[in-house]
Design an enzyme around this catalytic site. Structure first.
Site, short mmCIF file in Angstrom:
data_model
loop_
_atom_site.label_atom_id
_atom_site.label_comp_id
_atom_site.label_asym_id
_atom_site.label_seq_id
_atom_site.Cartn_x
_atom_site.Cartn_y
_atom_site.Cartn_z
N SER A 258 -29.96 -16.19 -55.26
CA SER A 258 -31.08 -15.44 -54.72
C SER A 258 -32.14 -16.36 -54.10
O SER A 258 -32.36 -17.47 -54.57
CB SER A 258 -31.68 -14.63 -55.87
OG SER A 258 -32.88 -14.07 -55.47
N LYS A 259 -32.78 -15.84 -53.06
CA LYS A 259 -33.86 -16.63 -52.43
C LYS A 259 -35.15 -16.44 -53.20
O LYS A 259 -36.09 -17.22 -53.05
CB LYS A 259 -34.07 -16.14 -50.99
CG LYS A 259 -33.03 -16.66 -50.03
CD LYS A 259 -33.62 -16.69 -48.62
CE LYS A 259 -32.83 -17.58 -47.71
NZ LYS A 259 -31.92 -16.89 -46.85
N ARG A 260 -35.22 -15.36 -53.96
CA ARG A 260 -36.46 -15.07 -54.70
C ARG A 260 -36.17 -15.03 -56.19
O ARG A 260 -35.03 -14.89 -56.61
CB ARG A 260 -36.99 -13.69 -54.29
CG ARG A 260 -37.28 -13.64 -52.83
CD ARG A 260 -38.45 -12.76 -52.49
NE ARG A 260 -38.69 -12.88 -51.05
CZ ARG A 260 -37.96 -12.22 -50.14
NH1 ARG A 260 -37.02 -11.39 -50.54
NH2 ARG A 260 -38.20 -12.40 -48.86
#
Ligand code: GLU
Length: 496
Positions: A258-260
């Site tokens: 995930s990027k977040r």
């Protein structure tokens, strides 16, 4: 492939759009390891040509993350170097020069299409179920006309004139030759109408000018590689060695990490930003060791490898191409191993800033006595906060009195239990062994189970059920404090 002998020049070249992510940190780590191993240079270059997505906080966040991990760099915007400047928006003249060369050689052209027209083209492509792209509308405008329009002040971008047919074959150190069909490539914009280049041009020009020997970057850049390859070829420049690292996968092994940051089922945060790992108290040693194994292995079995060993043993030959899973459990295990390997002094010094940040006014002397009691129990440094805060306050904050009642007893039983414990403790010398002997005798004499005596004492003196081992805790708290807290608990129960 033998890359180990000659000193490499490698760069980590993030676009400062967001916080420093572990994906980038792994790339920076591999750069660092190769540079250290070969006596080469590790360079930080800030690729900030996308002004719309630029986030000024990102640069500081990157530097502090790299410092926390101990990935020190030899050249960069803050430390300078022979190839300065290291921030792309400070290097515009170079890109303009190379864009001009490409134009002159007929490998790039001015595109006068307005953004409205480009949006229209994309709409049509979308309807035809084609990926977004450009229809090469301006590709065949004659050189004369193009120049005239530019001189008349018409805004333009510069696009790469990608061959329409054939293939381009480019080497990747891990994958061998990769063949790309030119047909599927876009005439990418190299220079925007404001004179700022796009990443594609800037990355090639800078890697060349900065004498980068190995471009190490994530697999997601493979799709841009043919554009870069064409630019190198058109300019007649030697290419560095390209190494596209395997993607890092989510903990469940599915999909790119995930990027977040998300919250897991257990309500715990699942960090992906380097600063969050630091905030939680992951040791850089553990992070480095863990990240090194995301796509590389020494011998398929060695897990715990120190930074120095990594520098010695790392090799691109053993980097694989299949996705590497980010496994929090494994990282926690590593962190625990490294925490336990520290000396008490070292661990104490690393815990102290966490306590300070949390507002716990701990003194080092006392912490040196407490640290051995929690060294086995914490997975991350921030866990120490709630394990030691009660040592450093005069009065415990309100706690749930129900916690005082041990198993198979009610709150009504607790005052007597605490009173007898108080009598025992009041009489003795307050050392760990004395406390232990006397409390264990008290257990025998009272007919209580050990937990039935210890839990009320622990809760009364610590205000919580989870705390360091009891006897040592009481010793550090000291007799006066312990008796006072027990009295208060008895009173609390009496008031009820
Ligand atoms: N600026 C690119 C990024 O944000 C760098 C890609 C590369 O290393 O070529 O990741």
């Amino acid at each position: 492939m033998n890359t180990q002998n000659k000193p490499v020049r490698v760069r980590y070249a993030p676009s400062p759009t967001g916080f420093f992510h572990v994906g980038g940190a792994r790339t920076a780590l591999y750069d660092y390891l190769l540079a250290k191993q070969t006596g080469g240079q590790f360079i930080i270059r800030i690729e900030d040509t996308d002004q719309k997505r630029f986030n000024p906080e990102a640069v500081d966040n990157l530097f502090s993350g790299l410092r926390y991990l101990g990935l020190d760099w030899d050249e960069g915007p803050d430390v300078g170097g022979d190839y300065a400047p290291y921030r792309q928006t400070d290097r515009l003249e170079y890109y303009q020069k190379y864009a001009k060369i490409l134009m002159e050689k007929g490998h790039a052209y001015r595109c006068f299409c307005s953004s409205e027209r480009l949006a229209e083209v994309n709409k049509k492509r979308q309807k035809a179920k084609l990926p977004s792209g450009y229809d090469r509308h301006c590709r065949d405008i004659s050189a004369d006309e193009s120049l005239k329009r530019a001189e008349a002040g018409e805004p333009f971008t510069i696009r790469l004139k990608v061959p329409r047919e054939g293939t381009i074959i480019l080497p990747d150190a891990l994958r061998g030759d990769i063949t790309f069909k030119n047909r599927i490539l876009q005439d990418a914009v190299l220079m925007k109408s404001n004179g700022i280049p796009t990443y594609h041009l800037a990355v090639v020009v800078d890697d060349y000018l900065m004498k980068i020997t190995h471009v190490i970057r994530g697999e997601e850049w493979i799709s841009s590689y043919p554009l870069h390859g064409h630019i190198y070829n058109f300019l007649g420049l030697d290419m560095p060695i390209f190494v596209h690292l395997p993607v890092i996968l989510n903990p469940n092994g599915k999909g790119k990490i995930s990027k977040r940051e998300k919250t897991g089922k257990d309500g715990k945060i699942m960090p992906v930003f380097v600063h969050t790992f630091e905030k939680l108290g992951y040791l850089p040693e553990a992070m480095i060791n863990f990240m090194a194994l995301l796509g590389w292995s020494y011998d398929d079995k060695t897990e715990i490898i120190s930074r120095d060993e990594l520098i010695e043993r790392f090799s691109l030959d053993r980097v694989n191409t299949s996705g590497a899973t980010w496994n929090y459990k494994k990282l926690n295990h590593f962190n625990g191993v490294y925490i336990r390997s520290l000396t008490v002094e070292d661990l104490t010094d690393r815990i102290m800033p966490y306590l300070k940040k949390a507002g716990v006014s701990a003194d080092r002397e006392t912490m040196l006595r407490i640290t051995p009691m929690i060294q086995e129990r914490i997975t991350v440094l921030s866990e120490a906060i709630s394990m030691v805060d009660f040592f450093f306050i005069d009065e415990l904050p309100d706690y749930d009195v129900n916690l005082l009642a041990p198993k198979k007893k009610t709150l009504a039983d607790v005052p007597d239990i605490l009173k007898s414990a108080r009598d025992t403790l009041a009489k003795i010398e307050f050392s760990h062994d004395e406390i232990e002997t006397n409390l264990r005798n008290a257990v025998k004499e009272s007919g209580l189970k050990a937990g039935q005596l210890f839990q009320p004492i622990r809760v009364a003196t610590c205000g919580k059920k989870v705390a360091p081992p009891l006897f040592g805790t009481l010793e550090v708290l000291g007799k006066e404090c312990v008796l006072h807290r027990i009295d208060k608990a008895i009173k609390l129960l009496g008031d009820k």
